[in-house]
Design an enzyme around this catalytic site. Structure first.
Site, mmCIF file in Angstrom:
data_model
loop_
_atom_site.group_PDB
_atom_site.id
_atom_site.type_symbol
_atom_site.label_atom_id
_atom_site.label_comp_id
_atom_site.label_asym_id
_atom_site.label_seq_id
_atom_site.Cartn_x
_atom_site.Cartn_y
_atom_site.Cartn_z
ATOM 1 N N GLU A 78 10.684 -10.003 3.976
ATOM 2 C CA GLU A 78 10.474 -10.292 2.644
ATOM 3 C C GLU A 78 11.573 -11.275 1.968
ATOM 4 O OE1 GLU A 78 7.511 -7.236 1.132
ATOM 5 O OE2 GLU A 78 9.222 -6.244 1.897
ATOM 6 N N GLU B 24 6.401 -2.610 7.895
ATOM 7 C CA GLU B 24 5.918 -1.256 6.996
ATOM 8 C C GLU B 24 4.850 -0.466 7.538
ATOM 9 O OE1 GLU B 24 8.260 -4.432 4.483
ATOM 10 O OE2 GLU B 24 6.857 -4.479 5.794
#
Length: 789
Positions: free
Chosen positions: A642, A662
């Site tokens: 990210e 995640e």
């Protein structure tokens, strides 16, 4: 009036109720588990039918359990162990072998909701006999867990189970929890203080009124053999703050808060009248459900009026409407009583006074009888059934509340025979859901007014919590800034609702002070300059280039809150420094660029936060008008990916791998990955990466457009420097203007609208020295000397 002979054979009827309890100071205390307490209550309910308990148990086709606290939230501890199938463990102990077992969602409404739901199932013919129960052994668990030798309540029962989950959606938010609204006392206190302000009573007068409301409850509990605290207390004793009756959350002292240290169980048995007759249950045992309703309130912070609970009132009124009765027709009433406002908001809505001669509780209420977890109202139902049998033809009301005045299940009972009656709860719920809500500001900044408040009194001292309104009407939550003793004192002793305050947002949440001057004093603005050294990050300045290295190779350069704060400070300085034109971000070592959030730190229980500018100080940063290059060496996983996505450019060495991993640890890519990746690469491929956690190598990332260049292993920083050098040959003013216009036009869907967008950046560029220098240098055929102005 119906007679039993007139009724459909599938008409539901309550035929048995039972309760069980023990206190650790009882001479016959046995230290029963939650399963054993529920089983004791279930056996009592079977016996209460007046029929053969074994025959009744053999007919049970459905068992339903109310969740204990230790299985009501993810990760909640069970120090002495627990059953993996609570309903069937209880059923085994009463020799029942039901086809269906249910574990209901959490909330104090669940016991009454289950009675209504399974009565409906019996009326529809999908069930014929249902046993509902719940229990808590919190007192026993706390008493025995620390002992050298303690029992093991673990049971690997297995078998079919309809586990409906925790039911926490809409009841818990990271936003509220991050500002101290984690416990029921602090949440209910917000409603209570809003209601006090509406009443016009002083603190002392209002606390006395709460004492006067609850004193009769304690009187009932003192006579109840199942009560956890059978002690009668006067209104003055309840309202007076002492060492024993200390404040928990303003305005609640300890004696007015629901008591959860209990060992209690309760059970209700429902059958069709055909089965009841077949089993030989005497008709004087039969109790019918005359009216019922189940409604849900809007989420706490979105409610239009924090002093009211319209869903609760409408549920109570609708149950009476379905029964065809008025409040005056009731002989017994039990209102859920975790806190005073749970009683008063419904009592006021029904026109009941605190000193109603019928009383507002049959058990003694949650602070005195005990808050048997989510199962309190099962005890209220049991008491109601027992009272109705002694006064045939009378009517009893039970109101069960769950969440934060969130979910309400209400019912009217009587020995008077009646057919099953459907309610209109679904239609009423649609009306409630359509009511206007209040917009909530997650980050709040500027002047505001206090709407309601509380002060939590914990072991580390008092903490003030304010719910307020910004000038545009949006609602926010904030904690009183540490050091603002004036505002904290006003919340603790004054009359703060309606006063003007100042709120400011930080990565750690919103903070509120008496005014802006106090805010600036407590939180002086940080000067955006680079420090010589940092603990978790290295910086290197080379002319107009800034190199930033995450220096946690032993943890794969994963980030803690402290590392995020350092990176945020560094990038603040970078964007503020006119002599820094390009930045490179990389990770120390050759194994990992960044492995994302430090999960070991997160699991340690230490405070977690992220700067307002996001992960690494980049993922939520707006107006990034200077280029940031990610030099990816090794893994860019989760939050590391990210970060790379948030950078303008990405250089990756051959060993680099990218993944939004995640989902593999029960999280989501909430720092921009879910938004940026589908915009950076083909959406289908992005979706696959997001949903599977799939890793892609540098070459594939380059082919997809996620990476600008792939360089040999170990040379990511060198590659980033080469790209930075190319950027540095151009005008920094032009680079900045280009990025600004790209940022401004990114939301546009129409290309021509984007092209025609009038940007201040173009006007600034037209009068810049760099533009003139560029034109002059071009004409003179020389290298330009950029000034960044």
């Amino acid at each position: 009036m119906s007679t039993i002979d007139d009724l459909d054979p599938n008409t539901p009827v309550l035929i048995g109720v039972g309760q069980a309890a023990e206190r650790i100071d009882d001479p016959d205390y046995r230290g029963l588990s939650p399963v054993e307490l529920a089983a004791a209550a279930a056996r009592a309910a079977l016996t209460d039918t007046g029929a053969d308990p074994a025959a009744v148990a053999a007919r049970i086709d459905t068992v339903a359990g109310v969740r204990q606290f230790e299985i009501s939230t993810p990760g909640a501890p069970a120090p002495l162990g627990k059953s993996d199938n609570y309903p069937r463990s209880v059923a085994d102990r009463v020799d029942a072998d039901p086809a269906r077992a249910i574990l209901e969602v959490g909330g104090g409404q669940s016991s009454q909701h289950l009675v209504t739901e399974l009565a409906r199932a019996i009326a529809n013919g999908t069930s014929h006999a249902a046993l509902i129960f719940g229990s808590e052994a919190i007192s026993t668990v706390r008493h025995l867990a620390a002992a050298d030798e303690h029992p093991d309540f673990t049971e690997a029962r297995g078998g079919q189970l309809e586990d409906r989950g925790y039911g926490l959606s809409g009841l818990i938010s990271r936003y509220a929890a991050g500002h101290g609204l984690t416990g029921a006392p602090s949440q209910y206190a917000l409603f209570e203080n809003a209601r006090r302000a509406r009443s016009g009573l002083s603190r002392e007068q209002y606390r006395q009124s709460m004492g006067e409301l609850f004193a009769p409850f304690s009187r009932v509990a003192a006579k109840n053999p199942y009560a956890a605290a059978p002690v009668e207390r006067s209104a003055e004793e309840l309202a007076t703050i002492t060492d024993r009756n200390r404040l928990i959350a303003e305005p609640y002292p300890r004696f007015m808060v629901a008591r959860d240290q209990v060992n209690q169980g309760a059970a209700v048995l429902i059958t069709s009248i055909a089965v009841a007759a077949e089993l030989g249950v005497p008709q004087d045992k039969w109790v019918f459900l005359h009216g019922h309703a189940d409604l849900r309130e809007q989420n706490l912070l979105e409610r239009a009026d924090l002093a009211e609970a319209p869903a609760l009132v409408r549920a109570a009124r609708h149950a009476l409407e379905v029964a065809g009765l008025g409040v005056e027709d009731l002989s017994t009433i039990d209102l859920y009583s975790c806190f005073p406002i749970a009683v008063t908001v419904v009592a006021d809505g029904l026109g009941l006074r605190a000193d109603d001669p019928r009383g507002l509780t049959l058990t003694g209420g949650l602070p005195f009888f005990g808050g048997a977890g989510n199962n309190y109202s099962m005890h209220a139902i049991a008491e109601t059934v027992a009272h109705l049998r002694t006064t045939p033809g009378s009517y009893g009301f039970v109101g069960a509340n769950g969440g934060t005045l969130s979910k309400y299940s209400a019912a009217v009972y009587s020995t008077v025979p009646t057919a099953w009656r459907e309610d209109r709860s679904q239609r009423l719920q649609e009306e409630l859901d359509a009511a206007p809500t209040v917009a909530v500001a997650q980050t709040a900044d500027g002047p505001a007014t206090v709407e309601t408040y509380t002060v939590n009194y914990g072991r580390k001292g008092p903490t003030g919590i304010v719910v307020g309104r910004l000038g545009d009407g949006r609602r926010f939550v904030a904690t009183v800034a540490a050091g603002d003793t004036e505002l904290l004192a006003d919340l603790a002793t004054g009359d703060p609702i309606g006063r003007t305050v100042h709120v400011r947002s930080f990565g750690t949440g919103n903070r509120v002070t008496v005014d802006r001057d106090r805010m600036d004093e407590l939180f002086p603005q940080r000067v955006p300059v680079l420090r010589d050294t940092y603990e978790l990050v290295r910086v290197r300045r080379d002319g107009h280039l800034l190199e930033v290295t995450i220096n946690r190779p032993e943890a794969r350069n994963s980030l803690t809150p402290q590392a995020n704060e350092e990176l945020d400070e560094i990038f603040d300085a970078y964007f503020a420094d006119p002599d820094l034109w390009v930045a490179i971000l990389t990770g120390a070592g050759d194994k990992s660029f960044c492995a994302g959030n430090d999960l070991r730190y997160s699991a340690s229980g230490k405070p977690m936060w992220v700067p307002k500018n996001g992960f690494a100080g980049l993922t939520s940063r707006r107006d990034m008008t200077k280029p940031v290059i990610a030099a990816v060496n090794g893994f860019a996983m989760g939050g590391g990916c990210e970060i790379a996505l948030a950078c303008h450019l990405v250089i990756a060495d051959e060993t680099a791998q990218f993944a939004l991993s995640e989902v593999q640890v029960g999280l989501v890519a909430g720092a921009g990955g879910l938004v940026r990746l589908p915009r950076a690469i083909p959406p289908k491929i992005a979706t696959e990466m997001i949903l599977t956690g799939k890793k892609i190598p540098a070459t594939e990332a380059h082919r997809l457009g996620l990476v600008n260049r792939v360089v040999p292993a170990g040379t990511a920083v060198d590659g980033a420097r080469a790209l930075a050098a190319e950027i540095l040959t151009g005008s920094p003013t032009s680079v900045r203007a280009s990025l600004q216009i790209m940022n401004e036009t990114a939301p546009f869907t129409d290309v021509v609208d984007a092209v025609d967008h009038p940007s201040q950046a173009l006007d600034d560029l037209m009068i810049s020295e760099d533009m003139m220098e560029g034109l002059l240098a071009f004409g003179a055929k020389r290298a330009p000397q950029w000034k960044n102005r």
